[in-house]
Design an enzyme around this catalytic site. Structure first.
Site, PDB file in Angstrom:
ATOM      1  N   CYS A 236      28.547  51.639  41.819  1.00 18.74           N
ATOM      2  CA  CYS A 236      27.380  51.286  41.007  1.00 18.74           C
ATOM      3  C   CYS A 236      26.332  52.367  41.284  1.00 18.74           C
ATOM      4  O   CYS A 236      26.122  52.756  42.431  1.00 18.74           O
ATOM      5  CB  CYS A 236      26.847  49.909  41.387  1.00 18.74           C
ATOM      6  SG  CYS A 236      28.063  48.622  41.068  1.00 18.74           S
TER       7      CYS A 236
ATOM      8  N   SER B  47      28.836  37.258  46.399  1.00 17.02           N
ATOM      9  CA  SER B  47      28.285  38.050  45.308  1.00 17.02           C
ATOM     10  C   SER B  47      29.337  39.021  44.782  1.00 17.02           C
ATOM     11  O   SER B  47      29.969  39.740  45.545  1.00 17.02           O
ATOM     12  CB  SER B  47      27.070  38.832  45.814  1.00 17.02           C
ATOM     13  OG  SER B  47      26.608  39.706  44.810  1.00 17.02           O
TER      14      SER B  47
ATOM     15  N   CYS C 170      32.646  50.916  49.469  1.00 15.91           N
ATOM     16  CA  CYS C 170      32.954  50.147  48.260  1.00 15.91           C
ATOM     17  C   CYS C 170      33.545  51.109  47.247  1.00 15.91           C
ATOM     18  O   CYS C 170      33.107  52.254  47.151  1.00 15.91           O
ATOM     19  CB  CYS C 170      31.698  49.495  47.696  1.00 15.91           C
ATOM     20  SG  CYS C 170      32.029  48.442  46.261  1.00 15.91           S
TER      21      CYS C 170
ATOM     22  N   CYS D   2      23.483  51.967  43.977  1.00 18.51           N
ATOM     23  CA  CYS D   2      23.833  51.390  45.281  1.00 18.51           C
ATOM     24  C   CYS D   2      24.308  52.456  46.257  1.00 18.51           C
ATOM     25  O   CYS D   2      25.226  53.223  45.958  1.00 18.51           O
ATOM     26  CB  CYS D   2      24.919  50.335  45.091  1.00 18.51           C
ATOM     27  SG  CYS D   2      25.559  49.682  46.641  1.00 18.51           S
TER      28      CYS D   2
ATOM     29  N   GLU E 257      28.478  47.582  58.358  1.00 17.34           N
ATOM     30  CA  GLU E 257      27.201  47.014  58.769  1.00 17.34           C
ATOM     31  C   GLU E 257      27.078  45.532  58.449  1.00 17.34           C
ATOM     32  O   GLU E 257      27.725  45.014  57.547  1.00 17.34           O
ATOM     33  CB  GLU E 257      26.056  47.778  58.094  1.00 17.34           C
ATOM     34  CG  GLU E 257      25.949  49.196  58.613  1.00 17.34           C
ATOM     35  CD  GLU E 257      24.855  50.020  57.944  1.00 17.34           C
ATOM     36  OE1 GLU E 257      24.317  50.917  58.602  1.00 17.34           O
ATOM     37  OE2 GLU E 257      24.549  49.780  56.774  1.00 17.34           O
TER      38      GLU E 257
ATOM     39  N   GLY F 214      30.720  46.403  50.227  1.00 19.67           N
ATOM     40  CA  GLY F 214      32.000  46.107  49.600  1.00 19.67           C
ATOM     41  C   GLY F 214      31.955  45.084  48.500  1.00 19.67           C
ATOM     42  O   GLY F 214      30.976  44.377  48.319  1.00 19.67           O
ATOM     43  N   GLU F 215      33.046  45.028  47.753  1.00 24.07           N
ATOM     44  CA  GLU F 215      33.188  44.054  46.671  1.00 24.07           C
ATOM     45  C   GLU F 215      34.151  42.965  47.176  1.00 24.07           C
ATOM     46  O   GLU F 215      35.359  43.191  47.261  1.00 24.07           O
ATOM     47  CB  GLU F 215      33.726  44.757  45.420  1.00 24.07           C
ATOM     48  CG  GLU F 215      34.191  43.834  44.313  1.00 24.07           C
ATOM     49  CD  GLU F 215      33.206  42.726  43.951  1.00 24.07           C
ATOM     50  OE1 GLU F 215      32.053  43.030  43.606  1.00 24.07           O
ATOM     51  OE2 GLU F 215      33.587  41.544  44.017  1.00 24.07           O
TER      52      GLU F 215
ATOM     53  N   ASN G 130      15.751  49.192  45.746  1.00 23.91           N
ATOM     54  CA  ASN G 130      15.477  49.831  47.036  1.00 23.91           C
ATOM     55  C   ASN G 130      15.969  51.267  46.984  1.00 23.91           C
ATOM     56  O   ASN G 130      17.165  51.508  46.854  1.00 23.91           O
ATOM     57  CB  ASN G 130      16.202  49.090  48.164  1.00 23.91           C
ATOM     58  CG  ASN G 130      15.561  47.747  48.433  1.00 23.91           C
ATOM     59  OD1 ASN G 130      14.357  47.651  48.632  1.00 23.91           O
ATOM     60  ND2 ASN G 130      16.360  46.697  48.404  1.00 23.91           N
TER      61      ASN G 130
ATOM     62  N   CYS H  37      18.890  45.376  50.450  1.00 22.41           N
ATOM     63  CA  CYS H  37      20.000  45.382  49.481  1.00 22.41           C
ATOM     64  C   CYS H  37      20.313  46.784  49.037  1.00 22.41           C
ATOM     65  O   CYS H  37      19.433  47.519  48.600  1.00 22.41           O
ATOM     66  CB  CYS H  37      19.626  44.649  48.197  1.00 22.41           C
ATOM     67  SG  CYS H  37      19.206  42.969  48.392  1.00 22.41           S
TER      68      CYS H  37
ATOM     69  N   SER I 253      26.263  40.083  40.012  1.00 22.63           N
ATOM     70  CA  SER I 253      25.375  41.234  39.872  1.00 22.63           C
ATOM     71  C   SER I 253      25.376  41.672  38.422  1.00 22.63           C
ATOM     72  O   SER I 253      26.144  42.539  38.022  1.00 22.63           O
ATOM     73  CB  SER I 253      25.864  42.373  40.777  1.00 22.63           C
ATOM     74  OG  SER I 253      25.741  41.983  42.124  1.00 22.63           O
ATOM     75  N   LEU I 254      24.512  41.075  37.636  1.00 26.60           N
ATOM     76  CA  LEU I 254      24.497  41.356  36.202  1.00 26.60           C
ATOM     77  C   LEU I 254      23.765  42.677  35.916  1.00 26.60           C
ATOM     78  O   LEU I 254      24.314  43.593  35.341  1.00 26.60           O
ATOM     79  CB  LEU I 254      23.838  40.187  35.458  1.00 26.60           C
ATOM     80  CG  LEU I 254      23.968  40.222  33.941  1.00 26.60           C
ATOM     81  CD1 LEU I 254      25.422  40.164  33.509  1.00 26.60           C
ATOM     82  CD2 LEU I 254      23.178  39.086  33.308  1.00 26.60           C
ATOM     83  N   HIS I 255      22.504  42.735  36.295  1.00 27.34           N
ATOM     84  CA  HIS I 255      21.716  43.976  36.276  1.00 27.34           C
ATOM     85  C   HIS I 255      21.394  44.585  34.923  1.00 27.34           C
ATOM     86  O   HIS I 255      20.569  45.495  34.851  1.00 27.34           O
ATOM     87  CB  HIS I 255      22.352  45.069  37.131  1.00 27.34           C
ATOM     88  CG  HIS I 255      22.580  44.686  38.561  1.00 27.34           C
ATOM     89  ND1 HIS I 255      21.686  43.964  39.299  1.00 27.34           N
ATOM     90  CD2 HIS I 255      23.638  44.921  39.388  1.00 27.34           C
ATOM     91  CE1 HIS I 255      22.166  43.785  40.513  1.00 27.34           C
ATOM     92  NE2 HIS I 255      23.342  44.333  40.601  1.00 27.34           N
TER      93      HIS I 255
HETATM   94  N1  SAH Z   1      29.557  44.187  45.822  1.00 27.77           N
HETATM   95  C1  SAH Z   1      28.893  42.962  45.618  1.00 27.77           C
HETATM   96  C2  SAH Z   1      28.118  42.484  46.829  1.00 27.77           C
HETATM   97  C3  SAH Z   1      27.309  43.496  47.616  1.00 27.77           C
HETATM   98  S1  SAH Z   1      25.869  44.170  46.899  1.00 27.77           S
HETATM   99  C4  SAH Z   1      27.979  43.029  44.427  1.00 27.77           C
HETATM  100  O1  SAH Z   1      27.745  44.114  43.935  1.00 27.77           O
HETATM  101  O2  SAH Z   1      27.556  41.983  43.970  1.00 27.77           O
HETATM  102  C5  SAH Z   1      24.616  42.912  47.042  1.00 27.77           C
HETATM  103  C6  SAH Z   1      23.518  43.058  45.968  1.00 27.77           C
HETATM  104  O3  SAH Z   1      22.631  44.169  46.215  1.00 27.77           O
HETATM  105  C7  SAH Z   1      24.089  43.286  44.584  1.00 27.77           C
HETATM  106  O4  SAH Z   1      23.455  42.481  43.631  1.00 27.77           O
HETATM  107  C8  SAH Z   1      23.766  44.719  44.372  1.00 27.77           C
HETATM  108  O5  SAH Z   1      23.794  45.036  43.026  1.00 27.77           O
HETATM  109  C9  SAH Z   1      22.410  44.852  45.005  1.00 27.77           C
HETATM  110  N2  SAH Z   1      22.019  46.237  45.232  1.00 27.77           N
HETATM  111  C10 SAH Z   1      22.816  47.309  45.424  1.00 27.77           C
HETATM  112  N3  SAH Z   1      22.075  48.434  45.589  1.00 27.77           N
HETATM  113  C11 SAH Z   1      20.790  48.071  45.497  1.00 27.77           C
HETATM  114  C12 SAH Z   1      19.554  48.791  45.609  1.00 27.77           C
HETATM  115  N4  SAH Z   1      19.529  50.081  45.868  1.00 27.77           N
HETATM  116  N5  SAH Z   1      18.400  48.093  45.467  1.00 27.77           N
HETATM  117  C13 SAH Z   1      18.441  46.759  45.239  1.00 27.77           C
HETATM  118  N6  SAH Z   1      19.559  46.048  45.136  1.00 27.77           N
HETATM  119  C14 SAH Z   1      20.738  46.683  45.255  1.00 27.77           C
HETATM  120 FE1  SF4 Z   2      29.944  48.018  45.472  1.00 29.85          FE
HETATM  121 FE2  SF4 Z   2      28.262  45.993  45.073  1.00 29.85          FE
HETATM  122 FE3  SF4 Z   2      27.349  48.442  45.716  1.00 29.85          FE
HETATM  123 FE4  SF4 Z   2      28.409  48.005  43.307  1.00 29.85          FE
HETATM  124  S1  SF4 Z   2      26.529  47.077  44.145  1.00 29.85           S
HETATM  125  S2  SF4 Z   2      28.824  49.766  44.642  1.00 29.85           S
HETATM  126  S3  SF4 Z   2      30.024  46.560  43.788  1.00 29.85           S
HETATM  127  S4  SF4 Z   2      28.590  47.120  46.997  1.00 29.85           S
END
Ligand code: SAH
Ligand code: SF4
Length: 414
Positions: A146, A243, A142, A149, A122, A211-212, A344, A387, A265-267
């Site tokens: 995480c 990212s 991916c 995600c 997508e 993806g990463e 989300n 996201c 993506s620290l989180h």
């Molecule tokens: N794989 C890379 C880039 C894609 S994700 C990464 O993880 O950085 C892009 C962003 O969306 C990341 O910061 C990810 O952590 C965030 N993200 C993933 N799932 C999400 C969700 N359900 N709600 C909000 N942000 C989310």
């Molecule tokens: Fe992959 Fe980024 Fe989603 Fe983590 S947040 S599963 S690295 S796409």
């Protein structure tokens, strides 16, 4: 139906995605999209042109492909009429196939795309008053899992090729009608102003789709080189952000070889919580990650590193977490801004979003310490374009099922 051998997730924190060269086509022709000028020249030579001709033609074709966006050799008006069918017999100018295009009520657009060998991924376009951002995918699915995600629950993954990555940007320009129409001979010195004058809506790119990107480094780099090349898509590296969830060993090369803005993506700010929500943390911990950020080539007060922080209710959203975030940013003297992302939700997700009051309070604490901490407005939620919501229908596996498969795999290993 997909017929490429696919790679099952080999483990939650130790993925080894398979890289691929050019997708072989059944008709034997070679898709030029994704190839650099030099490679195009080589192919022209192999197809029978002498070295000088190959070089000249590759320069012309390259310009038409990436700078002007033509998808038909017949439109290449400075190439002899007799030469065009010769090209068309041997080469194609591909685009990812569009399976579905959706429009959100807030203007966000999402495309479900398909590779030539049948894998879905997508891409999302997010228009704002002063910019238009394309969210580009780097992999089908991916490997990283995480926990918050949706993309991470896709079971099968393959890297996208440079052509499939740059192809997304090209497709977006097709859809937005944004290829420059001007003269042929202005490419070398063209600056951004020339483009804005062309009414360009697509101004920014974020590698934040599926993806990463740092686990598909070579292909992402090669694709972004075409995007950044003044005679290619000519988008400034300052308008591109990559990212990563924290692939520490690749971060320096990212800065050096690509040179785009970095988002991390620290989180979470404690090992316990980050291990849980970003399993890659078990391999590359927070300290190591922040050291790599401090050393990121090109980072400065003018080009800050963005720390993405998804707000998960009662997991990572306390006052203490906010204060620890500030402490870490100061400790490593990071030129940083923080992007707070309301979680989300997706069906079966194991988390809830923090309350708006909690998010506001968290943002205030970071902001009062002198660090910008805006809350990202979710976009395109009604079409699952926000996201972390990206996931193609092809591979629906629940989180529980995924955990079970992982546990089984671990058990069978040992
Ligand atoms: N794989 C890379 C880039 C894609 S994700 C990464 O993880 O950085 C892009 C962003 O969306 C990341 O910061 C990810 O952590 C965030 N993200 C993933 N799932 C999400 C969700 N359900 N709600 C909000 N942000 C989310
Ligand atoms: Fe992959 Fe980024 Fe989603 Fe983590 S947040 S599963 S690295 S796409």
């Amino acid at each position: 139906m997909a017929h490429t051998p696919l790679m099952p997730i080999p483990g939650q924190i130790d993925p080894v995605p398979v890289a691929r060269e050019i997708t072989p086509r059944e008709d034997g022709r070679v898709d030029l999209i994704g190839l650099p000028r030099k490679r195009i020249a080589e192919l022209f030579e192999q197809a029978g042109l002498d070295a000088k001709q190959a070089k000249l033609r590759s320069r012309q074709v390259y310009h038409w492909l990436y700078h002007r966006g033509v998808s038909d050799f017949e439109a290449m008006t400075d190439i002899a009429k007799t030469m065009r069918p010769w090209l068309a017999e041997r080469f194609v100018i591909g685009r990812p196939e569009i399976v579905e295009a959706q429009h959100s009520t807030d203007g966000t657009r999402k495309w479900l795309l398909r590779t030539a060998d049948g894998h879905d991924f997508e891409m999302v376009f997010i228009p704002d008053a002063d910019r238009g951002t394309l969210c580009v995918s780097s992999q089908v699915g991916c490997t990283l899992n995480c926990r918050f995600c949706h993309t991470g629950t896709m079971r099968l993954v393959r890297n996208l090729t440079p052509g499939e990555i740059v192809g997304q940007v090209m497709l977006a320009r097709d859809a937005l009608g944004e290829w420059p129409k001007g003269r042929m001979d202005v490419a070398e010195e063209e600056d951004e102003a020339a483009y804005s004058a062309d009414g360009r809506l697509l101004t920014n790119i974020v590698m934040m789709g599926m993806g990463e990107p740092l686990y598909n480094f070579d292909n992402v780099r090669d694709a972004l080189k075409l995007v950044m090349d003044g005679d290619g898509l000519a988008l400034s590296k300052r308008r591109i952000t990559l990212s990563t969830s924290g692939v520490v060993p690749m971060m320096e090369r990212c800065g050096e070889e690509i040179g785009v803005n970095l988002a991390v993506s620290l989180h979470a700010v404690t090992k316990e919580i980050r291990d849980e929500i970003v399993p890659l943390n078990r391999k590359f911990g927070i300290e190591e990650l922040l050291e790599a950020c401090a050393a990121y080539p090109g980072a400065s007060n003018a080009r800050r590193i963005t720390f993405e922080y998804v707000m998960l209710r009662d997991r990572n959203d306390s006052d203490e977490d906010a204060r620890e975030l500030v402490r870490l940013i100061r400790k490593y003297k990071l030129p940083a801004k923080v992007n707070l992302i309301p979680f989300n939700p997706w069906p079966g997700a194991p988390y809830e979003c923090s309350t708006p009051e909690r998010i506001k309070r968290f943002s205030d604490i970071v902001f009062e310490a002198g660090i910008s901490a805006p809350v990202r407005t979710p976009r395109g939620r009604d079409i699952d374009a926000a996201c972390g919501q990206l996931k193609t229908a092809a591979e629906k596996k629940s989180r529980a099922e995924l955990d079970r498969l992982h546990a089984e795999k671990q058990a069978s290993l040992g």
